[in-house]
Design a protein around this motif. Structure first.
Motif, PDB file in Angstrom:
ATOM      1  N   MET A   1       4.241  29.243 -58.222  1.00  0.00           N
ATOM      2  CA  MET A   1       5.513  30.285 -57.666  1.00  0.00           C
ATOM      3  C   MET A   1       6.633  30.329 -58.042  1.00  0.00           C
ATOM      4  SD  MET A   1       6.078  31.219 -53.155  1.00  0.00           S
ATOM      5  CE  MET A   1       7.671  29.413 -53.624  1.00  0.00           C
ATOM      6  N   VAL A   2       6.559  32.018 -57.839  1.00  0.00           N
ATOM      7  CA  VAL A   2       8.215  32.298 -58.001  1.00  0.00           C
ATOM      8  C   VAL A   2       8.469  33.222 -57.256  1.00  0.00           C
ATOM      9  CG1 VAL A   2       7.213  33.692 -59.895  1.00  0.00           C
ATOM     10  CG2 VAL A   2       9.688  33.284 -60.010  1.00  0.00           C
ATOM     11  N   ARG A   3       9.580  33.122 -56.320  1.00  0.00           N
ATOM     12  CA  ARG A   3      10.323  33.852 -55.113  1.00  0.00           C
ATOM     13  C   ARG A   3      11.188  34.747 -55.171  1.00  0.00           C
ATOM     14  NH1 ARG A   3      11.732  35.066 -50.340  1.00  0.00           N
ATOM     15  NH2 ARG A   3      10.745  35.596 -48.354  1.00  0.00           N
ATOM     16  N   SER A   4      12.012  35.670 -55.657  1.00  0.00           N
ATOM     17  CA  SER A   4      13.170  35.874 -55.339  1.00  0.00           C
ATOM     18  C   SER A   4      13.291  36.311 -53.879  1.00  0.00           C
ATOM     19  CB  SER A   4      13.606  37.177 -56.500  1.00  0.00           C
ATOM     20  OG  SER A   4      12.622  38.700 -55.463  1.00  0.00           O
ATOM     21  N   LEU A   5      14.248  37.389 -53.169  1.00  0.00           N
ATOM     22  CA  LEU A   5      14.372  37.645 -52.605  1.00  0.00           C
ATOM     23  C   LEU A   5      13.245  39.002 -51.578  1.00  0.00           C
ATOM     24  CD1 LEU A   5      18.368  37.738 -51.526  1.00  0.00           C
ATOM     25  CD2 LEU A   5      16.514  36.172 -50.057  1.00  0.00           C
TER      26      LEU A   5
ATOM     27  N   TRP B   1      10.766  39.741 -53.972  1.00  0.00           N
ATOM     28  CA  TRP B   1       9.154  39.505 -54.296  1.00  0.00           C
ATOM     29  C   TRP B   1       8.562  37.946 -54.838  1.00  0.00           C
ATOM     30  CZ3 TRP B   1       6.400  43.504 -56.271  1.00  0.00           C
ATOM     31  CH2 TRP B   1       7.178  44.757 -56.033  1.00  0.00           C
ATOM     32  N   LYS B   2       7.692  38.640 -54.681  1.00  0.00           N
ATOM     33  CA  LYS B   2       6.818  36.398 -54.495  1.00  0.00           C
ATOM     34  C   LYS B   2       5.752  37.572 -55.636  1.00  0.00           C
ATOM     35  CE  LYS B   2       5.555  33.625 -51.286  1.00  0.00           C
ATOM     36  NZ  LYS B   2       5.207  33.092 -49.713  1.00  0.00           N
ATOM     37  N   TYR B   3       5.265  35.989 -56.974  1.00  0.00           N
ATOM     38  CA  TYR B   3       4.357  36.023 -57.713  1.00  0.00           C
ATOM     39  C   TYR B   3       4.018  34.396 -58.247  1.00  0.00           C
ATOM     40  CZ  TYR B   3       1.669  35.913 -61.773  1.00  0.00           C
ATOM     41  OH  TYR B   3       1.017  35.790 -62.853  1.00  0.00           O
ATOM     42  N   VAL B   4       2.492  34.565 -57.034  1.00  0.00           N
ATOM     43  CA  VAL B   4       1.180  33.123 -57.603  1.00  0.00           C
ATOM     44  C   VAL B   4       0.736  33.203 -58.362  1.00  0.00           C
ATOM     45  CG1 VAL B   4       0.437  31.400 -55.946  1.00  0.00           C
ATOM     46  CG2 VAL B   4       2.304  33.292 -54.701  1.00  0.00           C
ATOM     47  N   ARG B   5       0.378  32.195 -58.942  1.00  0.00           N
ATOM     48  CA  ARG B   5      -0.607  32.129 -60.041  1.00  0.00           C
ATOM     49  C   ARG B   5      -1.665  30.627 -59.490  1.00  0.00           C
ATOM     50  NH1 ARG B   5       1.904  32.037 -65.437  1.00  0.00           N
ATOM     51  NH2 ARG B   5       1.567  30.164 -65.380  1.00  0.00           N
ATOM     52  N   TYR B   6      -2.409  31.682 -59.243  1.00  0.00           N
ATOM     53  CA  TYR B   6      -3.732  30.053 -59.439  1.00  0.00           C
ATOM     54  C   TYR B   6      -4.653  30.042 -61.077  1.00  0.00           C
ATOM     55  CZ  TYR B   6      -3.192  30.974 -54.180  1.00  0.00           C
ATOM     56  OH  TYR B   6      -2.606  31.250 -53.075  1.00  0.00           O
TER      57      TYR B   6
ATOM     58  N   LEU C   1       1.012  39.197 -55.497  1.00  0.00           N
ATOM     59  CA  LEU C   1       1.922  39.623 -55.309  1.00  0.00           C
ATOM     60  C   LEU C   1       2.696  40.734 -54.646  1.00  0.00           C
ATOM     61  CD1 LEU C   1       4.402  40.138 -58.159  1.00  0.00           C
ATOM     62  CD2 LEU C   1       3.677  42.573 -58.383  1.00  0.00           C
ATOM     63  N   TYR C   2       4.318  39.766 -53.913  1.00  0.00           N
ATOM     64  CA  TYR C   2       3.631  40.772 -52.832  1.00  0.00           C
ATOM     65  C   TYR C   2       5.005  41.336 -52.729  1.00  0.00           C
ATOM     66  CZ  TYR C   2      -0.466  37.994 -51.086  1.00  0.00           C
ATOM     67  OH  TYR C   2      -1.401  37.555 -50.389  1.00  0.00           O
ATOM     68  N   HIS C   3       4.882  42.695 -52.859  1.00  0.00           N
ATOM     69  CA  HIS C   3       6.795  43.183 -52.566  1.00  0.00           C
ATOM     70  C   HIS C   3       7.575  42.846 -51.534  1.00  0.00           C
ATOM     71  CE1 HIS C   3       9.579  46.900 -52.954  1.00  0.00           C
ATOM     72  NE2 HIS C   3      10.127  46.085 -52.933  1.00  0.00           N
TER      73      HIS C   3
END
Length: 414
Positions: free
Chosen positions: A355-359, A361-366, A373-375
């Motif tokens: 997971m990488v997350r900013s304030l 956006w969030k991106y998750v890779r399985y 990907l969530y805004h």
């Protein structure tokens, strides 16, 4: 008196970020002790653990390293051997610089706590005993003559005992507060989807009520710990740091407990940093620990990897250059301080999830398949997965590139 402060690191197990009444709880649990910490200290609203389960998250907390760097990428024994005693831990850093180091409570990293830099220590998963061991230590010290500063970790098990809730009990009329408790329009990758359960709301009510009871148990223990710490004469020359190892899904996305997913419910946890409370009687007879820090809240992104640098900073010890974390003290002292991290990262291995997350956006890779990907600025409930949507393409590319750089930095291939 030694001019360096005592430091108390107090943390719970499986406690979500939104369980403290003074910080806007989504639960009915009464938390007067944690509320006291929040009212007196500085709370971080965007603080995250680097793994959604116990052992790797605790390894990061103790070492300032990401789980794979600490040799604890998964669960103890099932996936990983005990953490190597050769790794520099927070206990070793402080002991080498003149601090008395103590550990009481749940450890969950294998080995003996005394092999990891703690002069005095006892692993214990019974919170009543942990509380008594910790308070007996303070009561056995004369604050008038106690010259050597101490670093003390007190690790509580609860609310982890949630796993023992009664599955046949029900709470009629209960309704989960989560926007993402709906199944329709909320498709997930296969791995987190496999953890969903088809429970009626009244069963979720029993789960939630028991979780609240376990939070209240932990809060009572924290309240007694703080009371005895204060009445032992040390609260006015000590910093207190409170956090949790990871959170709990609590029915978001129809998922209970923790596990292989990176939703905020399980990776976002409380963090409160409390400076010395100098209005109370005790060891600070000269006023050298007086300060003008005001209680408040901070929106800055931060992570367990920042705890070790923060504690070293408090103790006046240089922070090793190789650590990715940063001291939070500048932010505690000044809310206008710039972000220390533009992005934070979390990992789980076996199965592998990044997971990488900013304030925003969030991106998750399985690695077994699937992306999220969530805004977050528009979708804090993590309902709309934009991983394959055109409107998420630019953010996904940026976050995926940042993740690739980070994985190389911690010695992991993509």
């Amino acid at each position: 008196m030694n001019p360096r402060p005592n430091i108390l690191l107090l943390f719970t197990d499986q406690q979500r970020f939104d369980t403290i009444q003074a910080l806007g709880s989504r639960f009915a649990a009464k938390t007067p002790a944690m509320d006291f910490l929040a009212r007196e200290g500085v709370a971080f609203d965007n603080y995250f653990c680097p793994a959604p389960i116990c052992c790797p998250s605790r390894a990061s907390l103790m070492t300032g390293l990401f789980p794979s760097q600490a040799g604890m990428p998964g669960m103890l024994y099932g996936q990983c051997p005990p953490m190597s005693p050769m790794i520099p831990t927070i206990g070793k850093h402080l002991r080498a610089n003149g601090y008395e180091t103590i550990y009481h409570g749940k450890w969950h990293l294998g080995g003996n706590v005394r092999d990891y830099g703690f002069e005095t220590g006892e692993e214990c998963s019974l919170d009543e005993t942990t509380r008594l061991l910790a308070t007996r230590y303070w009561k056995g010290r004369d604050w008038l003559a106690h010259e050597r500063p101490f670093f003390h970790v007190v690790s509580l098990l609860n609310p982890h005992d949630l796993y023992f809730y009664d599955p046949v009990e029900t709470v009629e009329g209960f309704k989960r507060p989560w926007d993402n408790a709906r199944r329709s329009g909320n498709e997930l990758p296969a791995l987190p989807a496999s953890k969903r359960v088809d429970w009626a709301e009244n069963r979720w009510g029993a789960y939630t009520r028991f979780y609240e009871q376990m939070i209240e148990r932990a809060d009572r223990d924290i309240g007694e710990i703080i009371h005895q710490f204060r009445c032992s004469g040390f609260i006015n020359n000590s910093w207190i740091i409170f956090t949790a190892d990871h959170g709990d899904m609590a029915g978001e996305h129809d998922i209970p407990f923790k596990g292989p997913m990176m939703f905020d419910g399980v990776v976002r946890v409380p963090l409160i940093i409390l400076p010395p409370i100098t209005r109370f009687a005790g060891a600070d007879r000269s006023g050298q620990f007086a300060h003008d820090l005001a209680p408040g809240r901070r929106p800055h992104l931060s992570s367990h990897i920042d705890i070790l640098p923060t504690i070293l900073d408090l103790a006046g010890i240089p922070v090793p250059d190789q650590l990715a974390g940063r001291s939070l003290l500048p932010t505690v002292r000044d809310a206008s301080t710039e972000e220390m991290h533009k992005m934070i990262f979390a990992h789980l291995y076996k199965p592998t999830i990044h997971m990488v997350r900013s304030l925003e956006w969030k991106y998750v890779r399985y690695e077994e398949g699937g992306e999220e990907l969530y805004h977050l600025a528009q979708d804090p409930a993590e309902l709309r997965n934009l991983a394959l949507a055109p409107q998420g393409a630019v953010a996904k590319k940026q976050l995926a590139e940042a993740l690739a750089v980070h994985l190389r930095e911690i010695g992991q291939s993509e």
